[in-house]
Design a protein around this motif. Structure first.
Motif, mmCIF file in Angstrom:
data_model
loop_
_atom_site.group_PDB
_atom_site.id
_atom_site.type_symbol
_atom_site.label_atom_id
_atom_site.label_comp_id
_atom_site.label_asym_id
_atom_site.label_seq_id
_atom_site.Cartn_x
_atom_site.Cartn_y
_atom_site.Cartn_z
ATOM 1 N N ALA A 27 0.856 -1.192 0.000
ATOM 2 C CA ALA A 27 0.000 0.000 0.000
ATOM 3 C C ALA A 27 0.888 1.237 0.000
ATOM 4 O O ALA A 27 2.121 1.130 -0.008
ATOM 5 N N GLN B 181 0.907 3.664 5.342
ATOM 6 C CA GLN B 181 -0.342 2.955 5.652
ATOM 7 C C GLN B 181 -0.028 1.710 6.491
ATOM 8 O O GLN B 181 0.968 1.021 6.243
ATOM 9 N N ILE C 235 -6.294 -0.605 6.000
ATOM 10 C CA ILE C 235 -6.733 -1.173 4.716
ATOM 11 C C ILE C 235 -8.168 -1.688 4.811
ATOM 12 O O ILE C 235 -8.481 -2.528 5.642
ATOM 13 N N VAL D 138 -8.760 -4.825 -0.668
ATOM 14 C CA VAL D 138 -7.599 -5.340 -1.386
ATOM 15 C C VAL D 138 -8.043 -5.713 -2.796
ATOM 16 O O VAL D 138 -9.052 -6.399 -2.973
ATOM 17 N N ILE E 131 -11.526 -6.701 5.752
ATOM 18 C CA ILE E 131 -10.979 -6.308 4.450
ATOM 19 C C ILE E 131 -11.798 -6.924 3.318
ATOM 20 O O ILE E 131 -11.999 -8.140 3.269
ATOM 21 N N ALA F 139 -5.139 -1.806 -0.731
ATOM 22 C CA ALA F 139 -3.845 -2.471 -0.903
ATOM 23 C C ALA F 139 -3.883 -3.366 -2.135
ATOM 24 O O ALA F 139 -4.950 -3.789 -2.581
#
Lengths: 271, 271
Positions: free
Chosen positions: B88, B92, B97, B100, B120, B144
């Motif tokens: 990322a 970060q 996050i 993804v 996530i 990310a």
């Protein structure tokens, strides 16, 4: 009755589900083939549709591997002619289109068509139907999708050009899956098998000689790459036959010679 | 010297180009494998790198078909261990996050890792490196990428977690291509072939028996699905051998029996 498909409504998998089970079929869309296999195995759905050959959906081999790992049963195969259509928001003309987005394979298959429109930018996207969905939901002008007729219907897009794929008789082979062996209703003429044989010199040649002696006709053979153990001698094999009894004797003969056979499915020839 | 790769800088193809030809290698990125093959055939580049087995880059079979159609020559193979890293914008933390994005296959290969981060959201994208590029260029926070170390370096992203793939010894096989037969510098131990045999009962069994008799060890066999002519008896075969002279005699014997052989390449075993 619920049928798992990979991709969103309007995908080619959706089309096969409708063609095979009828227009009222309820589909359960999943993001990956792994999730499709899991849904069948857990009983969340009754059936699944899965592309297996010559697919625009990416790698083919992993799908046999999924069937193997989740212990699923192939009860039918289905050949879908792949028709790509260019579609956009209603009222848009092809002259308004600045950009076309689709799956890289779909773009490749339609490249020749776009040679007459050098002003149109061709952009890769995740799949065919999701672009149609996005254009529709976000009312995106100037962008067209390459997708199926079903996608145009579901997302209320207008078809600007039909059958824009270069090769007109391009079929994708799909298989129909369920959790358990459903019992044979008719005598099958085709089978999908995984065969593991001993790692000896010429063992594949011997296996195929035996199959040939029993009049089993191979329509597909694919060695399974096991990187850690090079040439682990495992194969996915599709075979066609006229005599089901003879086929069963052949499988017994393979096992007697030390081969391991797993039957993924016995079914009717498609088309 | 210029090397064609599929995908953008930071892709696994790029990594193989750097590993094989050296860190100063100039790469020419192309969108599709078809364009990569075309670039080699037209002389625009000197070499190309192409994933051929167990790839996250999609279907494998079409790449042998491209080599066939463009008349390219395989002069080497290369096995790359696939390492996925989570990356990322610098500064970060993994707690920041929310999403993804990566190629569906990369997401699948890292699923287990993300079980500890149920907050996530995992989202499919076109490939691995392009997400890294986008995060960097558009300075996207909270998102990310799953991509290679090279991608993190090129796009100045920070690696939040290394080797997050579930299976740790996952290799992808790449081949190295050029336009013409370069002449053999060393005695090869491996060959990639296309063999077409007559559509007679047991003809594949006979072919493999012959190969076995000449001590050719098959490492890959793949029938080519020709939908219009089911079981057209064409195969892509990789074979390893200790005795190059014996291998050449075997090819002659195959041709004498009516087989058609096209050599895609003769080269050293990788790794």
């Amino acid at each position: 009755m619920k049928v798992a498909i990979q991709g969103i409504p309007g995908s080619f998998h959706h089309q096969v589900a409708l063609n095979y089970f009828g227009p009222q079929t309820e589909v359960a869309p999943y993001r990956t083939f792994e999730e499709v296999a899991g849904a069948v195995a857990s009983g969340k759905v009754d059936y699944a549709v899965m592309a297996i050959e010559n697919s625009i959906a990416g790698a083919i081999l992993p799908n046999y591997e999924l069937i193997d790992r989740y212990g699923l049963y192939i009860f039918a195969e289905y050949y879908l002619p792949i028709s790509h259509h260019l579609m956009a928001l209603p009222g848009q003309q092809i002259e308004d289109i600045k950009e076309v987005r689709s799956h890289p394979m779909a773009i490749l298959q339609c490249k020749k068509f776009f040679q007459q429109y050098p002003g149109i930018l061709l952009q890769d996207d995740v799949d065919t139907a999701s672009v149609a969905k996005r254009i529709s939901e976000e009312k995106i002008k100037g962008v067209a999708a390459i997708a199926s007729k079903t996608a145009a219907e579901i997302y209320h897009l207008e078809i600007l050009a039909t059958d824009i794929q270069t090769v007109k008789d391009n079929f994708t082979r799909f298989i129909l899956l369920q959790k358990d062996f459903p019992g044979l209703k008719e005598v099958p003429e085709k089978a999908s098998l995984k065969i593991i044989i001993s790692n000896e010199k010429g063992s594949l040649a011997k296996l195929l000689t035996l199959m040939s002696d029993f009049d089993l006709n191979l329509t597909k053979i694919q060695s399974i790459p096991v990187m850690e153990k090079p040439w682990n001698y495992a194969f996915f094999i599709d075979t066609e036959f006229d005599d089901y009894e003879k086929y069963k004797i052949a499988l017994k003969a393979i096992e007697e010679k030390g081969g391991e056979v797993r039957i993924f499915g016995e079914y009717h020839k498609g088309r």
